[in-house]
Scaffold this motif. Structure first.
Motif, PDB file in Angstrom:
ATOM      1  N   SER A   1      81.583  54.633  19.831  1.00 33.28           N
ATOM      2  CA  SER A   1      82.450  55.132  18.760  1.00 33.28           C
ATOM      3  C   SER A   1      82.544  54.127  17.624  1.00 33.28           C
ATOM      4  N   GLN A   2      82.591  52.857  17.969  1.00 33.09           N
ATOM      5  CA  GLN A   2      82.654  51.837  16.924  1.00 33.09           C
ATOM      6  C   GLN A   2      81.383  51.793  16.109  1.00 33.09           C
ATOM      7  N   LEU A   3      80.182  52.046  16.722  1.00 33.57           N
ATOM      8  CA  LEU A   3      78.912  52.098  15.985  1.00 33.57           C
ATOM      9  C   LEU A   3      78.912  53.246  15.000  1.00 33.57           C
ATOM     10  N   ALA A   4      79.459  54.445  15.410  1.00 31.26           N
ATOM     11  CA  ALA A   4      79.551  55.582  14.489  1.00 31.26           C
ATOM     12  C   ALA A   4      80.467  55.248  13.332  1.00 31.26           C
ATOM     13  N   VAL A   5      81.546  54.543  13.603  1.00 29.62           N
ATOM     14  CA  VAL A   5      82.461  54.149  12.524  1.00 29.62           C
ATOM     15  C   VAL A   5      81.754  53.243  11.530  1.00 29.62           C
ATOM     16  N   MET A   6      80.945  52.292  12.040  1.00 31.08           N
ATOM     17  CA  MET A   6      80.213  51.380  11.158  1.00 31.08           C
ATOM     18  C   MET A   6      79.160  52.119  10.353  1.00 31.08           C
ATOM     19  N   GLU A   7      78.551  53.177  10.934  1.00 36.01           N
ATOM     20  CA  GLU A   7      77.525  53.922  10.203  1.00 36.01           C
ATOM     21  C   GLU A   7      78.124  54.736   9.062  1.00 36.01           C
ATOM     22  N   LEU A   8      79.392  55.219   9.255  1.00 31.45           N
ATOM     23  CA  LEU A   8      80.027  56.021   8.215  1.00 31.45           C
ATOM     24  C   LEU A   8      80.890  55.191   7.281  1.00 31.45           C
ATOM     25  N   ALA A   9      80.925  53.878   7.446  1.00 29.48           N
ATOM     26  CA  ALA A   9      81.789  53.028   6.626  1.00 29.48           C
ATOM     27  C   ALA A   9      81.200  52.865   5.227  1.00 29.48           C
ATOM     28  N   GLN A  10      82.080  52.690   4.278  1.00 29.23           N
ATOM     29  CA  GLN A  10      81.707  52.459   2.883  1.00 29.23           C
ATOM     30  C   GLN A  10      81.544  50.944   2.637  1.00 29.23           C
ATOM     31  N   PRO A  11      80.967  50.559   1.481  1.00 30.07           N
ATOM     32  CA  PRO A  11      80.813  49.115   1.182  1.00 30.07           C
ATOM     33  C   PRO A  11      82.134  48.366   1.176  1.00 30.07           C
ATOM     34  N   ARG A  12      83.198  49.020   0.670  1.00 27.24           N
ATOM     35  CA  ARG A  12      84.488  48.341   0.663  1.00 27.24           C
ATOM     36  C   ARG A  12      84.979  48.084   2.090  1.00 27.24           C
ATOM     37  N   ASP A  13      84.750  49.068   2.975  1.00 29.51           N
ATOM     38  CA  ASP A  13      85.151  48.877   4.371  1.00 29.51           C
ATOM     39  C   ASP A  13      84.348  47.780   5.035  1.00 29.51           C
ATOM     40  N   LEU A  14      83.040  47.713   4.692  1.00 29.85           N
ATOM     41  CA  LEU A  14      82.217  46.633   5.261  1.00 29.85           C
ATOM     42  C   LEU A  14      82.703  45.269   4.804  1.00 29.85           C
ATOM     43  N   GLU A  15      83.113  45.164   3.540  1.00 26.04           N
ATOM     44  CA  GLU A  15      83.642  43.885   3.051  1.00 26.04           C
ATOM     45  C   GLU A  15      84.926  43.516   3.807  1.00 26.04           C
ATOM     46  N   GLN A  16      85.763  44.519   4.073  1.00 25.45           N
ATOM     47  CA  GLN A  16      86.977  44.230   4.841  1.00 25.45           C
ATOM     48  C   GLN A  16      86.651  43.756   6.252  1.00 25.45           C
ATOM     49  N   TYR A  17      85.651  44.440   6.902  1.00 30.43           N
ATOM     50  CA  TYR A  17      85.248  44.005   8.249  1.00 30.43           C
ATOM     51  C   TYR A  17      84.717  42.582   8.233  1.00 30.43           C
ATOM     52  N   LEU A  18      83.905  42.248   7.203  1.00 30.34           N
ATOM     53  CA  LEU A  18      83.366  40.881   7.109  1.00 30.34           C
ATOM     54  C   LEU A  18      84.482  39.868   6.915  1.00 30.34           C
ATOM     55  N   ALA A  19      85.447  40.181   6.033  1.00 28.08           N
ATOM     56  CA  ALA A  19      86.570  39.263   5.820  1.00 28.08           C
ATOM     57  C   ALA A  19      87.372  39.079   7.098  1.00 28.08           C
ATOM     58  N   LEU A  20      87.577  40.194   7.835  1.00 28.77           N
ATOM     59  CA  LEU A  20      88.308  40.109   9.094  1.00 28.77           C
ATOM     60  C   LEU A  20      87.568  39.257  10.128  1.00 28.77           C
ATOM     61  N   GLY A  21      86.223  39.422  10.214  1.00 29.02           N
ATOM     62  CA  GLY A  21      85.442  38.593  11.141  1.00 29.02           C
ATOM     63  C   GLY A  21      85.493  37.121  10.754  1.00 29.02           C
ATOM     64  N   LYS A  22      85.466  36.843   9.428  1.00 26.48           N
ATOM     65  CA  LYS A  22      85.537  35.446   8.977  1.00 26.48           C
ATOM     66  C   LYS A  22      86.882  34.832   9.340  1.00 26.48           C
ATOM     67  N   ARG A  23      87.962  35.616   9.166  1.00 28.05           N
ATOM     68  CA  ARG A  23      89.287  35.092   9.548  1.00 28.05           C
ATOM     69  C   ARG A  23      89.372  34.842  11.052  1.00 28.05           C
ATOM     70  N   ARG A  24      88.757  35.722  11.837  1.00 30.60           N
ATOM     71  CA  ARG A  24      88.750  35.503  13.296  1.00 30.60           C
ATOM     72  C   ARG A  24      88.036  34.200  13.649  1.00 30.60           C
ATOM     73  N   HIS A  25      86.886  33.979  13.022  1.00 33.27           N
ATOM     74  CA  HIS A  25      86.139  32.745  13.298  1.00 33.27           C
ATOM     75  C   HIS A  25      86.947  31.502  12.902  1.00 33.27           C
ATOM     76  N   ASN A  26      87.580  31.552  11.733  1.00 32.58           N
ATOM     77  CA  ASN A  26      88.399  30.407  11.296  1.00 32.58           C
ATOM     78  C   ASN A  26      89.564  30.175  12.247  1.00 32.58           C
ATOM     79  N   GLU A  27      90.151  31.277  12.759  1.00 33.32           N
ATOM     80  CA  GLU A  27      91.269  31.139  13.688  1.00 33.32           C
ATOM     81  C   GLU A  27      90.815  30.499  15.007  1.00 33.32           C
ATOM     82  N   LEU A  28      89.607  30.903  15.476  1.00 36.22           N
ATOM     83  CA  LEU A  28      89.088  30.276  16.709  1.00 36.22           C
ATOM     84  C   LEU A  28      88.867  28.789  16.514  1.00 36.22           C
ATOM     85  N   CYS A  29      88.297  28.403  15.357  1.00 40.46           N
ATOM     86  CA  CYS A  29      88.093  26.969  15.072  1.00 40.46           C
ATOM     87  C   CYS A  29      89.428  26.242  15.002  1.00 40.46           C
TER      88      CYS A  29
END
Length: 382
Positions: A1-29
């Motif tokens: 289901s998450q793969l289908a969500v990524m396939e239908l996501a818009q560029p703005r949504d992809l930027e939000q996902y990337l920002a969220l992943g970057k924040r997760r990585h910074n939080e782990l560090c």
């Protein structure tokens, strides 16, 4: 289901996902830095830094002592080289002086047998051509003196023998004096050399004693450093074990491993979350995102259909315009072809008329005078 969500996501949504992943990585560090008890207390390992500074000072001191030892050896070698060089220079100077003195005393030019051949005062010392019958300058060709007629033969022979004996005794005395001087110089050289050897031996003993002292000091220092290093490693190992136990206990009791969803609640409102504690969206949020994505897809398909219809309309208009231009071009070509055909017919008739006129003029010129020709030509033209 998450793969289908990524396939239908818009560029703005992809930027939000990337920002969220970057924040997760910074939080782990950041968590790695925070949960490290050593760095959390002081921000750095000061003991390790002090040990490094201490080891660097020890290394610099050892290097300085080694350089000083090498410098002392170099100074000693330079001193010995200067002493030997001065000794060699003095020996060469004394030898040259002795040779010059010997040459000045015993090898003067006037004592040579052939000096009379190169004497610059030979003409001043020369005697008259003839003084007596015993003149040694008289040659055989002069017939002034013959063999065996020398009156002073015995005295001269005795004088020559005495002179030879004196010369031999003088040479023996000079040789004995030269040998005595040489033995004296050799004794002085040996005494001086023995003194230099004693000094070099004394310097070598001092150098050996200094090296032994330095080696003993370095050995004692290394021994103390090894003891301190072993004790420090034991303390560090014990401290590390305590820190590991504390970290394991904190991780087991904390909210990180338990994944408590309530820890992501923000104090700024229910619509906001704490990024470093957020564990993901709920099922309702995911359903709402999928609904919005489906609406976006339908809107995009509608816009694509409108754009396709608009492109087909423009293509149809472009084909009609091209067809009209082609028909007009063909009509122009037909008109040009008709005009060219009419012009060719007119030119052909004019050419036939011109050839007939030329032929007629040639016949008139050959049969009638000129005036009749012009009259008839004007009548025909009328």
């Amino acid at each position: 289901s998450q793969l289908a969500v990524m396939e239908l996501a818009q560029p703005r949504d992809l930027e939000q996902y990337l920002a969220l992943g970057k924040r997760r990585h910074n939080e782990l560090c950041r968590q790695k830095r925070i949960f490290n008890a050593r760095n959390r207390i002081i921000g750095g390992d000061t003991e390790a830094w002090d040990v490094q500074v201490h080891e660097q000072k020890i290394k610099e001191a050892t290097e300085k002592a080694r350089h000083e030892t090498f410098a002392a050896e170099m100074r000693q070698n330079d001193k010995i080289a200067c002493i030997l060089e001065g000794r060699e220079r003095r020996d060469k100077k004394s030898l040259c002086k002795a040779i010059n003195d010997f040459q000045q005393c015993f090898q003067r030019p006037e004592t040579r047998r052939e000096f009379d051949l190169s004497d610059p005062l030979a003409f001043k010392k020369d005697l008259p051509a003839r003084q007596s019958d015993n003149d040694i300058r008289n040659t055989v060709s002069g017939m002034q003196r013959f063999m065996g007629e020398d009156l002073n033969f015995h005295e001269r022979k005795k004088f020559q023998q005495e002179q030879s004996r004196e010369w031999s005794l003088q040479q023996q005395r000079e040789w004995e004096n030269a040998r005595a001087h040489q033995r004296c110089a050799e004794d002085i050289y040996m005494r001086t050399r023995l003194q230099f050897d004693e000094a070099a031996k004394h310097l070598q003993n001092l150098e050996s004693a200094t090296r032994k002292a330095v080696s003993a000091a370095v050995k004692e220092f290394n021994k103390s450093q090894a003891t301190e290093s072993q004790e420090r490693k034991i303390r560090e190992k014990k401290q590390e074990q305590e820190d590991n136990l504390a970290e394991i206990s904190n991780l087991l009791r904390g909210d990180l491993l338990s994944e408590n969803p309530q820890q992501a609640a923000s104090s700024f409102g229910p619509h906001r979350v704490v990024p470093d504690r957020w564990k993901g969206m709920t099922q309702e949020q995911l359903e709402q995102i999928r609904l919005v994505q489906k609406q976006q897809v339908q809107e995009k398909l509608r816009l694509q259909e409108e754009e396709r219809q608009r492109d087909m309309d423009w293509d149809r208009r472009r084909v009609q315009t091209a067809r009209a231009a082609l028909l007009m071009e063909r009509q122009q070509q037909r008109q040009q072809r008709d005009l060219r055909r009419a012009l060719d017919c007119n030119n052909l008739s004019l050419a036939k008329e011109q050839r007939a006129r030329k032929k007629y003029m040639e016949e008139i010129c050959s049969n009638q005078p000129t005036e009749d020709y012009f009259t008839q030509f004007n009548t025909r033209s009328r």
